[in-house]
Motif scaffolding. Structure first.
Motif, PDB file in Angstrom:
ATOM      1  N   GLY A 245     -27.334 -35.106 -29.734  1.00  7.76           N
ATOM      2  CA  GLY A 245     -27.482 -35.311 -28.297  1.00  7.76           C
ATOM      3  C   GLY A 245     -28.810 -34.751 -27.801  1.00  7.76           C
ATOM      4  O   GLY A 245     -29.500 -34.022 -28.510  1.00  7.76           O
TER       5      GLY A 245
ATOM      6  N   PHE B  67     -19.899 -29.454 -23.456  1.00  6.94           N
ATOM      7  CA  PHE B  67     -19.940 -30.586 -22.526  1.00  6.94           C
ATOM      8  C   PHE B  67     -20.545 -30.210 -21.174  1.00  6.94           C
ATOM      9  O   PHE B  67     -20.713 -31.058 -20.314  1.00  6.94           O
ATOM     10  CB  PHE B  67     -18.532 -31.160 -22.332  1.00  6.94           C
ATOM     11  CG  PHE B  67     -17.927 -31.686 -23.601  1.00  6.94           C
ATOM     12  CD1 PHE B  67     -18.221 -32.955 -24.045  1.00  6.94           C
ATOM     13  CD2 PHE B  67     -17.101 -30.892 -24.373  1.00  6.94           C
ATOM     14  CE1 PHE B  67     -17.679 -33.449 -25.229  1.00  6.94           C
ATOM     15  CE2 PHE B  67     -16.552 -31.367 -25.559  1.00  6.94           C
ATOM     16  CZ  PHE B  67     -16.847 -32.649 -25.996  1.00  6.94           C
TER      17      PHE B  67
ATOM     18  N   PHE C  47     -24.422 -30.304 -23.046  1.00  5.98           N
ATOM     19  CA  PHE C  47     -24.509 -31.404 -24.010  1.00  5.98           C
ATOM     20  C   PHE C  47     -25.841 -31.340 -24.736  1.00  5.98           C
ATOM     21  O   PHE C  47     -26.886 -31.112 -24.136  1.00  5.98           O
ATOM     22  CB  PHE C  47     -24.389 -32.733 -23.257  1.00  5.98           C
ATOM     23  CG  PHE C  47     -24.669 -33.939 -24.103  1.00  5.98           C
ATOM     24  CD1 PHE C  47     -23.706 -34.429 -24.970  1.00  5.98           C
ATOM     25  CD2 PHE C  47     -25.889 -34.586 -24.042  1.00  5.98           C
ATOM     26  CE1 PHE C  47     -23.951 -35.551 -25.753  1.00  5.98           C
ATOM     27  CE2 PHE C  47     -26.150 -35.708 -24.809  1.00  5.98           C
ATOM     28  CZ  PHE C  47     -25.167 -36.184 -25.667  1.00  5.98           C
TER      29      PHE C  47
ATOM     30  N   ASN D 182     -20.947 -31.158 -30.979  1.00  6.70           N
ATOM     31  CA  ASN D 182     -20.267 -32.252 -30.295  1.00  6.70           C
ATOM     32  C   ASN D 182     -18.825 -32.328 -30.782  1.00  6.70           C
ATOM     33  O   ASN D 182     -18.542 -32.861 -31.855  1.00  6.70           O
ATOM     34  CB  ASN D 182     -21.002 -33.579 -30.569  1.00  6.70           C
ATOM     35  CG  ASN D 182     -20.517 -34.694 -29.673  1.00  6.70           C
ATOM     36  OD1 ASN D 182     -19.318 -34.957 -29.579  1.00  6.70           O
ATOM     37  ND2 ASN D 182     -21.451 -35.368 -29.018  1.00  6.70           N
TER      38      ASN D 182
ATOM     39  N   TYR E 222     -19.323 -39.998 -27.602  1.00 10.48           N
ATOM     40  CA  TYR E 222     -20.193 -38.975 -28.182  1.00 10.48           C
ATOM     41  C   TYR E 222     -21.322 -38.569 -27.233  1.00 10.48           C
ATOM     42  O   TYR E 222     -21.869 -37.474 -27.356  1.00 10.48           O
ATOM     43  CB  TYR E 222     -20.797 -39.460 -29.501  1.00 10.48           C
ATOM     44  CG  TYR E 222     -19.833 -39.550 -30.661  1.00 10.48           C
ATOM     45  CD1 TYR E 222     -18.480 -39.254 -30.516  1.00 10.48           C
ATOM     46  CD2 TYR E 222     -20.277 -39.937 -31.929  1.00 10.48           C
ATOM     47  CE1 TYR E 222     -17.595 -39.349 -31.580  1.00 10.48           C
ATOM     48  CE2 TYR E 222     -19.406 -40.026 -33.011  1.00 10.48           C
ATOM     49  CZ  TYR E 222     -18.070 -39.738 -32.825  1.00 10.48           C
ATOM     50  OH  TYR E 222     -17.201 -39.834 -33.900  1.00 10.48           O
TER      51      TYR E 222
ATOM     52  N   TRP F  18     -21.022 -38.077 -24.028  1.00 13.53           N
ATOM     53  CA  TRP F  18     -20.448 -37.513 -22.797  1.00 13.53           C
ATOM     54  C   TRP F  18     -20.855 -36.055 -22.612  1.00 13.53           C
ATOM     55  O   TRP F  18     -20.792 -35.263 -23.536  1.00 13.53           O
ATOM     56  CB  TRP F  18     -18.927 -37.613 -22.843  1.00 13.53           C
ATOM     57  CG  TRP F  18     -18.249 -37.084 -21.613  1.00 13.53           C
ATOM     58  CD1 TRP F  18     -17.758 -35.832 -21.429  1.00 13.53           C
ATOM     59  CD2 TRP F  18     -18.010 -37.795 -20.397  1.00 13.53           C
ATOM     60  NE1 TRP F  18     -17.214 -35.708 -20.162  1.00 13.53           N
ATOM     61  CE2 TRP F  18     -17.358 -36.902 -19.512  1.00 13.53           C
ATOM     62  CE3 TRP F  18     -18.288 -39.101 -19.979  1.00 13.53           C
ATOM     63  CZ2 TRP F  18     -16.975 -37.280 -18.236  1.00 13.53           C
ATOM     64  CZ3 TRP F  18     -17.898 -39.474 -18.705  1.00 13.53           C
ATOM     65  CH2 TRP F  18     -17.252 -38.577 -17.841  1.00 13.53           C
ATOM     66  N   GLY F  19     -21.256 -35.700 -21.388  1.00 13.13           N
ATOM     67  CA  GLY F  19     -21.533 -34.297 -21.082  1.00 13.13           C
ATOM     68  C   GLY F  19     -22.752 -34.128 -20.194  1.00 13.13           C
ATOM     69  O   GLY F  19     -23.500 -35.072 -19.914  1.00 13.13           O
TER      70      GLY F  19
ATOM     71  N   GLY G 184     -26.302 -24.778 -25.890  1.00 11.69           N
ATOM     72  CA  GLY G 184     -26.021 -26.199 -26.083  1.00 11.69           C
ATOM     73  C   GLY G 184     -27.256 -26.911 -26.594  1.00 11.69           C
ATOM     74  O   GLY G 184     -28.081 -27.362 -25.802  1.00 11.69           O
TER      75      GLY G 184
END
Length: 341
Positions: free
Chosen positions: A20, A186, A209, A213, A231, A233-234, A258
């Motif tokens: 991400g 997230f 994010f 994950n 995948y 999402w966030g 993150g």
């Protein structure tokens, strides 16, 4: 089952491939050709949870509850002790259910005798269990994790999410150590941060994010259920930090985590408004693949390069770093332009 699941989480993290974007690349920092500071003067120490630490980085919650996890926690504790940085253990729920697993958590405090050790439980935990978890590791603080997305991704996960805020308030009022409320990858929105602040929470870990994950990790446990469309999402980490800081709550301490893997991302987290940063997955990868010495080398290099960036920004200490101006571009700018408090 919980013990087996914890090992699966570690193994599946190491198998995961989805990457991400925490949006740190959309933050621009100005190079300072006249820093007016010597490299030897750069001071990376800061105060966290009323204790002095040598660098604004904590080893975030990962694991516990098995012999395999005990070995990992022992090595992580050695790393934390070497650099005098905080360390959080993984969820201690299993230690409350199975006394045989307690040592996999308490080993951290045995090694980190005077440093900061942080406990970890679900935000739905009882006051009694929270006190027990704190006692197991003589915790300086207790993380309460919010993980509705992860729970929904687990076939055996929770499906009831009412009254958690009220429970957190009871824990804040009933415990003698500070509470840290964290996500698990997230992101915490500014609205959630403000609601937590209003009930007395003064430490939040945005856990945005861009890093671990749990949609993919849980999906690897149940490959017959395709969650790949989720995948992405966030809330990206950079956005979560900036929005939390923009609330203007002076006594709120923000932990940025993150997707932080290198010195530039770490420095940008602090410039964006984080008081502390945290890494879990990247440290785990170094530890599993190369052991303690390999991990010490990674963190040593990360700290050295962070000091280089501080000098190139003209920031002699962490206080100066928090006052560095920056600009945003791209997707991060677009998201912030539409952000309203």
């Amino acid at each position: 089952m919980r013990k087996f699941r914890k090992r699966e989480h570690i193994e599946n993290y190491l198998r995961s491939t989805y990457v991400g974007n925490p949006l740190f690349d959309d933050m621009f920092l100005y190079h300072n050709s006249l820093p007016e500071v010597d490299f030897s003067e750069i001071n990376t120490s800061t105060v966290f949870l009323n204790k002095k630490v040598n660098f604004p980085l904590m080893i975030n919650a990962m694991t516990g509850g098995s012999d395999f996890a005990e070995d990992i926690n022992r090595q992580l504790a050695q790393v934390a002790n070497e650099f005098n940085i905080p360390i959080a253990v993984g969820s201690q729920t299993i230690a409350l259910e199975d006394p045989d697993t307690v040592e996999s958590f308490s080993v951290v405090r045995e090694i980190v005798e005077k440093g900061i050790v942080i406990g970890n439980l679900s935000a739905r935990t009882s006051l009694e269990d929270a006190k027990k978890a704190i006692d197991i590791i003589r915790a300086d603080s207790l993380q309460l994790h919010l993980n509705p997305a992860q729970e929904l991704a687990m076939s055996e996960g929770e499906r009831e999410f009412k009254n958690i805020l009220k429970n957190i308030e009871e824990l804040v009022n009933g415990l003698d150590v500070p509470i840290i409320v964290k996500e698990v990858g997230f992101g915490l929105s500014s609205d959630v941060v403000k609601r937590l602040y209003d009930i007395g929470v003064r430490n939040v870990d945005v856990s945005g994010f861009g890093g671990t994950n749990f949609f993919e990790i849980e999906n690897l446990r149940t490959p017959d259920s395709d969650l790949s469309e989720l995948y992405g999402w966030g809330i990206p980490t950079a956005l979560a930090i900036i929005e939390a800081k923009s609330l203007g709550l002076d006594d709120l301490k923000i932990i940025g985590s993150g997707g932080i893997k290198n010195s530039e991302q770490l420095i940008k987290s602090i410039v964006a408004g984080a008081d502390m940063t945290a890494i879990s997955g990247e440290i785990l990868s170094y530890l599993v693949h190369g052991g303690v010495e390999y991990t010490l080398k990674y963190l040593g290099n990360l700290i050295y390069k962070s000091k280089m960036i501080m000098l190139l920004l003209g920031a002699k200490d962490i206080k100066d770093l928090r006052n560095v101006k920056y600009k945003v571009k791209g997707e991060l700018r677009d998201l912030l332009e539409n952000f309203k408090l």
